[in-house]
Motif scaffolding. Structure first.
Motif, PDB file in Angstrom:
ATOM      1  N   GLU A  89       0.954  -1.415   0.098  1.00 54.44           N
ATOM      2  CA  GLU A  89       0.091   0.028  -0.048  1.00 54.44           C
ATOM      3  C   GLU A  89       0.849   1.142  -0.065  1.00 54.44           C
ATOM      4  OE1 GLU A  89      -2.789   2.357  -0.697  1.00 54.44           O
ATOM      5  OE2 GLU A  89      -3.025   0.310  -0.797  1.00 54.44           O
ATOM      6  N   ASN A 109       2.156   1.537  -3.469  1.00 52.08           N
ATOM      7  CA  ASN A 109       1.014   2.142  -4.439  1.00 52.08           C
ATOM      8  C   ASN A 109       0.739   3.435  -4.494  1.00 52.08           C
ATOM      9  OD1 ASN A 109       0.669  -0.562  -4.995  1.00 52.08           O
ATOM     10  ND2 ASN A 109      -1.086  -0.961  -3.927  1.00 52.08           N
ATOM     11  N   ARG A 162       1.210   6.387  -7.437  1.00 49.39           N
ATOM     12  CA  ARG A 162       0.179   7.060  -7.874  1.00 49.39           C
ATOM     13  C   ARG A 162       0.588   8.722  -7.920  1.00 49.39           C
ATOM     14  NH1 ARG A 162      -2.956   3.944  -4.270  1.00 49.39           N
ATOM     15  NH2 ARG A 162      -3.850   2.312  -5.362  1.00 49.39           N
ATOM     16  N   CYS A 199       0.867   1.474 -13.601  1.00 49.25           N
ATOM     17  CA  CYS A 199       1.435   0.725 -12.452  1.00 49.25           C
ATOM     18  C   CYS A 199       0.715  -0.709 -12.443  1.00 49.25           C
ATOM     19  CB  CYS A 199       1.831   1.519 -11.277  1.00 49.25           C
ATOM     20  SG  CYS A 199       2.313   0.677  -9.911  1.00 49.25           S
ATOM     21  N   MET A 217       0.536  -4.400 -10.330  1.00 47.70           N
ATOM     22  CA  MET A 217       1.405  -5.339  -9.508  1.00 47.70           C
ATOM     23  C   MET A 217       1.212  -6.669 -10.189  1.00 47.70           C
ATOM     24  SD  MET A 217       0.064  -6.762  -5.893  1.00 47.70           S
ATOM     25  CE  MET A 217      -0.167  -5.266  -5.146  1.00 47.70           C
ATOM     26  N   TYR A 238       6.266  -5.318  -9.623  1.00 47.53           N
ATOM     27  CA  TYR A 238       5.215  -4.263 -10.292  1.00 47.53           C
ATOM     28  C   TYR A 238       6.207  -4.180 -11.573  1.00 47.53           C
ATOM     29  CZ  TYR A 238       3.164  -2.836  -5.930  1.00 47.53           C
ATOM     30  OH  TYR A 238       2.367  -2.749  -4.840  1.00 47.53           O
TER      31      TYR A 238
END
Length: 160
Positions: free
Chosen positions: A90, A93, A97, A105, A107, A114
């Motif tokens: 998280e 991520n 962003r 992007c 996973m 990634y």
């Protein structure tokens, strides 16, 4: 319709046709869309609104010309994380962003965690983004870069 349930409501042929047309011609008028799918304007508007509300249509945007904007360089970066705990994922991520040069992007299940699609002016700009932004993302262990020589297909049109 709940956004997680694809079976709450089935799409009919009119819906599928509308989505196919809109995926290629997002600026088509409702009148022209109605003509192409064989509906009158009012029912077409109702369906269009429902498709948006139900989440089948996420939005409309302009497709920009990367060449004219000086953003022709595309590289794909594999990213391997130090650990893949939920909090690590998280954190990565959220930070990824925020990097405007990262166009996509994903996973990945495989040898790395990634896959990033990164768009910049040139290789020097990519090198700066890699060193100053991507490599400093939370929990990054290593990266590998693949430079795109030619985009063969990028339209992103879905078959419905």
């Amino acid at each position: 319709m709940s956004k997680n349930s694809k079976t709450d409501r089935q799409l009919d042929q009119y819906d599928h046709n509308m989505l196919a047309i809109l995926s290629q011609y997002g600026r088509i008028s409702v009148t022209d869309l109605a003509d192409k799918v064989g509906l009158s304007k009012s029912p077409c508007q109702v369906r269009l609104k429902r498709l948006q509300q139900d989440g089948y249509i996420k939005g409309f945007r302009a497709e920009l010309n990367a060449e004219l904007l000086g953003l022709e360089h595309v590289a794909f970066a594999e990213v391997k994380l130090k650990n893949t705990s939920e909090s690590s994922l998280e954190a990565f991520n959220e930070a990824a962003r925020k990097i405007t040069e990262i166009e996509q992007c994903h996973m990945i299940a495989g040898a790395f965690d990634y896959l990033l699609k990164v768009r910049t002016r040139d290789i020097q700009a990519y090198r700066r983004v890699l060193g100053e932004k991507i490599s400093t993302l939370p929990n990054v262990q290593s990266t590998s870069t693949y430079v795109c020589m030619q985009a063969v297909k990028e339209n992103g049109v879905l078959e419905v």
